[in-house]
Design a protein around this motif. Structure first.
Motif, short mmCIF file in Angstrom:
data_model
loop_
_atom_site.label_atom_id
_atom_site.label_comp_id
_atom_site.label_asym_id
_atom_site.label_seq_id
_atom_site.Cartn_x
_atom_site.Cartn_y
_atom_site.Cartn_z
N LYS A 313 39.10 27.18 38.88
CA LYS A 313 38.96 28.56 39.36
C LYS A 313 40.08 29.45 38.83
N LEU A 314 41.29 28.88 38.73
CA LEU A 314 42.40 29.65 38.18
C LEU A 314 42.15 30.01 36.72
N LEU A 315 41.65 29.07 35.95
CA LEU A 315 41.33 29.33 34.54
C LEU A 315 40.22 30.36 34.43
N GLN A 316 39.24 30.21 35.30
CA GLN A 316 38.10 31.15 35.31
C GLN A 316 38.58 32.57 35.62
N ARG A 317 39.47 32.67 36.61
CA ARG A 317 40.00 33.98 36.99
C ARG A 317 40.84 34.58 35.86
N TYR A 366 25.89 35.50 32.06
CA TYR A 366 26.81 34.37 32.26
C TYR A 366 27.77 34.66 33.42
N TYR A 367 28.44 35.83 33.37
CA TYR A 367 29.41 36.15 34.41
C TYR A 367 28.75 36.48 35.74
N LEU A 368 27.59 37.13 35.69
CA LEU A 368 26.90 37.48 36.93
C LEU A 368 26.39 36.22 37.64
N THR A 369 26.05 35.21 36.85
CA THR A 369 25.65 33.91 37.44
C THR A 369 26.82 33.28 38.19
N ILE A 370 28.02 33.38 37.61
CA ILE A 370 29.23 32.85 38.27
C ILE A 370 29.46 33.57 39.60
N ALA A 371 29.32 34.91 39.57
CA ALA A 371 29.56 35.71 40.78
C ALA A 371 28.58 35.32 41.89
N LEU A 372 27.29 35.26 41.57
CA LEU A 372 26.28 34.93 42.58
C LEU A 372 26.44 33.48 43.05
N LYS A 373 26.79 32.58 42.15
CA LYS A 373 27.01 31.17 42.53
C LYS A 373 28.15 31.06 43.54
N ASN A 374 29.24 31.84 43.32
CA ASN A 374 30.37 31.81 44.26
C ASN A 374 29.97 32.34 45.64
N LEU A 375 29.16 33.40 45.68
CA LEU A 375 28.69 33.93 46.97
C LEU A 375 27.84 32.90 47.69
N ILE A 376 26.92 32.24 46.94
CA ILE A 376 26.05 31.21 47.55
C ILE A 376 26.88 30.02 48.02
N ASP A 377 27.86 29.62 47.20
CA ASP A 377 28.74 28.48 47.53
C ASP A 377 29.53 28.76 48.82
N ASN A 378 30.08 30.00 48.93
CA ASN A 378 30.80 30.38 50.15
C ASN A 378 29.88 30.37 51.37
N HIS A 427 40.09 27.82 48.48
CA HIS A 427 41.42 28.21 48.01
C HIS A 427 41.63 29.74 48.08
N GLY A 428 40.60 30.47 48.49
CA GLY A 428 40.74 31.92 48.57
C GLY A 428 40.64 32.62 47.22
N LEU A 429 39.93 31.97 46.26
CA LEU A 429 39.77 32.60 44.94
C LEU A 429 38.34 33.03 44.65
N GLY A 430 37.38 32.52 45.40
CA GLY A 430 35.96 32.77 45.13
C GLY A 430 35.60 34.24 45.12
N LEU A 431 35.94 34.94 46.24
CA LEU A 431 35.59 36.35 46.33
C LEU A 431 36.41 37.21 45.36
N ASN A 432 37.62 36.76 45.04
CA ASN A 432 38.44 37.47 44.06
C ASN A 432 37.75 37.47 42.69
N ILE A 433 37.19 36.31 42.32
CA ILE A 433 36.46 36.19 41.04
C ILE A 433 35.18 37.03 41.08
N VAL A 434 34.47 36.96 42.22
CA VAL A 434 33.24 37.75 42.38
C VAL A 434 33.53 39.24 42.20
N ASN A 435 34.58 39.70 42.87
CA ASN A 435 34.92 41.12 42.83
C ASN A 435 35.28 41.57 41.42
N LYS A 436 36.02 40.74 40.69
CA LYS A 436 36.39 41.08 39.31
C LYS A 436 35.15 41.23 38.43
N ILE A 437 34.20 40.32 38.57
CA ILE A 437 32.98 40.36 37.76
C ILE A 437 32.15 41.59 38.10
#
Length: 462
Positions: A313-317, A366-378, A427-437
């Motif tokens: 997640k850190l690398l992704q961010r 690609y990036y929008l899939t990551i964002a939606l996946k993180n929301l579903i995962d949370n 780890h508190g990074l999911g929504l941060n990545i979603v918001n950036k995308i």
């Protein structure tokens, strides 16, 4: 006023002067053409009047021949025939000559001249003819000669006056032409001087303005390196191209500063976040030294999985800081299915998909899939009850789960490494990545609570 606007105004003024010069040029050609026509007309009129003078002389020679050789009938008849031809020609020339007169006085003089010619014609045709061919008395030409000479003299006098008048007008036209040419020369020189001075003044002022602003910009850049500043703090005015460059450079520097600050913050948080799993791993390893315990081995494995997930997640961010959006067009259903395929869901009944409107999305899939996946995962991770609901309608995708309402606003959870108090999972990074995308695409991320559902939604542009 921008440099571009100043240049536009300057070139417009210069163009106006050039157009004025072109206008003066055509005006000169037109006037010279008119003067040339006037001169040609007067030359032609002088030639016509000179021709009348020749006619007057011809009549004098005819009369002289007849008076001298009046006994020679063949000579007399030839001279009388010649006079008839000359008078006929005069009738033709009368109209043209009078029509080309330029003034009332000139017209009156010409009419008088032709009237005298008509009187001469009568003298020759009747009086002289009778004396020579009809009368049997002694030939006395004295009265005829006096009348003829008187008329001839009057014609000659009027013709001289007419020629002098025309020559005077012609000389005046020539003088006016020369004066006009001299005036045009002065005007053109004056316009060229104005154009040269104007272009010199404008170019020097614009050059000076650009040089001054570049000097200020250069000082700002040097100050940037000397004082460790993050923006160029030099005032080079507003509404000009260099202020735009400074603004854009400042925006870039601020972005770089934010990235550096974010990295520093990230490193601090990483060191803090990794302490816990590393400490657990050390503790479990110490226990494994004394006894082999499968449960502890599984726990140790989960610690390393946790570290691996955090690192991923850190690398992704980090990649998002330099990501470029490669947009394409795709359906909402395609995005939801691809996001679900990236998750390991042990029971499909835990997820309910409701696509009320399968609208088109224009974004980086690609990036929008990551964002939606993180929301579903949370939603899956923090749900108190299943199923979670994924709903698509009216340019919006909502992810709902049954859980307690969040204790803080959404902006709190979009910061890195932020979680609910006493929350152990994640780890508190999911929504941060979603918001950036979402921000990369200029879409909108929202959170609402409608008992018993927490609802995270992505609103797309129309």
């Amino acid at each position: 006023m921008t440099i571009r606007q100043r240049l536009f105004i300057s070139f417009s003024l210069i163009l106006l002067i050039i157009l004025s010069i072109i206008g003066v040029f055509f005006y000169t050609i037109f006037n010279l053409s008119e003067i040339h026509k006037s001169q040609t007309h007067r030359y032609d009129q002088i030639r016509r009047v000179e021709k009348l003078k020749e006619y007057n002389n011809s009549f004098s020679w005819i009369v002289l021949d007849i008076v001298t050789d009046y006994e020679k009938m063949d000579v007399v008849k030839k001279r009388l025939e010649k006079s008839d031809k000359l008078f006929k020609t005069l009738i033709i020339k009368k109209r043209v000559t009078i029509e080309n007169s330029e003034s009332i006085i000139e017209k009156q003089n010409l009419q008088q001249i032709f009237q005298y010619f008509e009187e001469i014609e009568k003298l020759i045709k009747y009086e002289l003819y009778e004396l020579v061919l009809i009368s049997k008395d002694e030939k006395n030409f004295t009265p005829f000669n006096k009348n003829f000479e008187k008329l001839s003299f009057k014609i000659d006098k009027l013709l001289k006056e007419e020629i002098e008048y025309l020559q005077t007008r012609l000389d005046k036209t020539e003088k006016d032409r020369n004066q006009f040419i001299d005036t045009i020369k002065v005007e053109l020189v004056f316009l060229f001087i104005i154009a040269f001075l104007l272009s010199s003044i404008i170019s020097s002022r614009i050059t000076k303005q650009i040089k001054d602003k570049l000097d200020k910009l250069n000082k700002g850049v040097l100050q940037l390196f000397k004082d460790d500043e993050t923006t160029i703090k030099i005032d080079i005015g507003k509404n000009n191209e260099l202020s735009e460059i400074t603004h854009n450079l400042n925006s870039y520097l601020e972005k770089q500063s934010d990235i550096i600050h974010s990295r520093e913050e990230l490193l601090r948080n990483i060191s803090h976040e990794l302490k816990t799993p590393i400490s657990k791993a050390k503790f479990l390893l110490e226990n494994l030294r004394h006894n082999k315990d499968n449960k502890q081995i599984d726990s140790l494995n989960s610690v390393f999985v946790d570290i691996e997930e955090l690192t991923s997640k850190l690398l992704q961010r980090e990649k998002l800081n330099f990501a470029k959006v490669n947009s394409s067009k795709f359906k909402t259903s395609s995005l939801i299915l691809e996001s679900l395929s990236k998750l390991s869901i042990d029971d499909e009944s835990k997820v309910e998909v409701d696509i009320k409107d399968d609208f088109n999305i224009h974004a980086d899939k690609y990036y929008l899939t990551i964002a939606l996946k993180n929301l579903i995962d949370n939603a899956m991770k923090y749900a108190d009850e299943y199923p979670i609901v994924i709903e698509a309608s009216e340019n919006k995708i909502e992810v709902k789960n049954i859980a307690k309402k969040l204790s803080s606003d959404l902006i709190y959870y979009t910061q890195p490494f932020t979680r609910e108090p006493n929350q152990q999972l994640g780890h508190g990074l999911g929504l941060n990545i979603v918001n950036k995308i979402i921000q990369m695409h200029d879409f909108k991320l929202d959170y609402t609570y409608k008992n018993p559902y927490n609802i995270f939604s992505i609103t797309f542009k129309n």
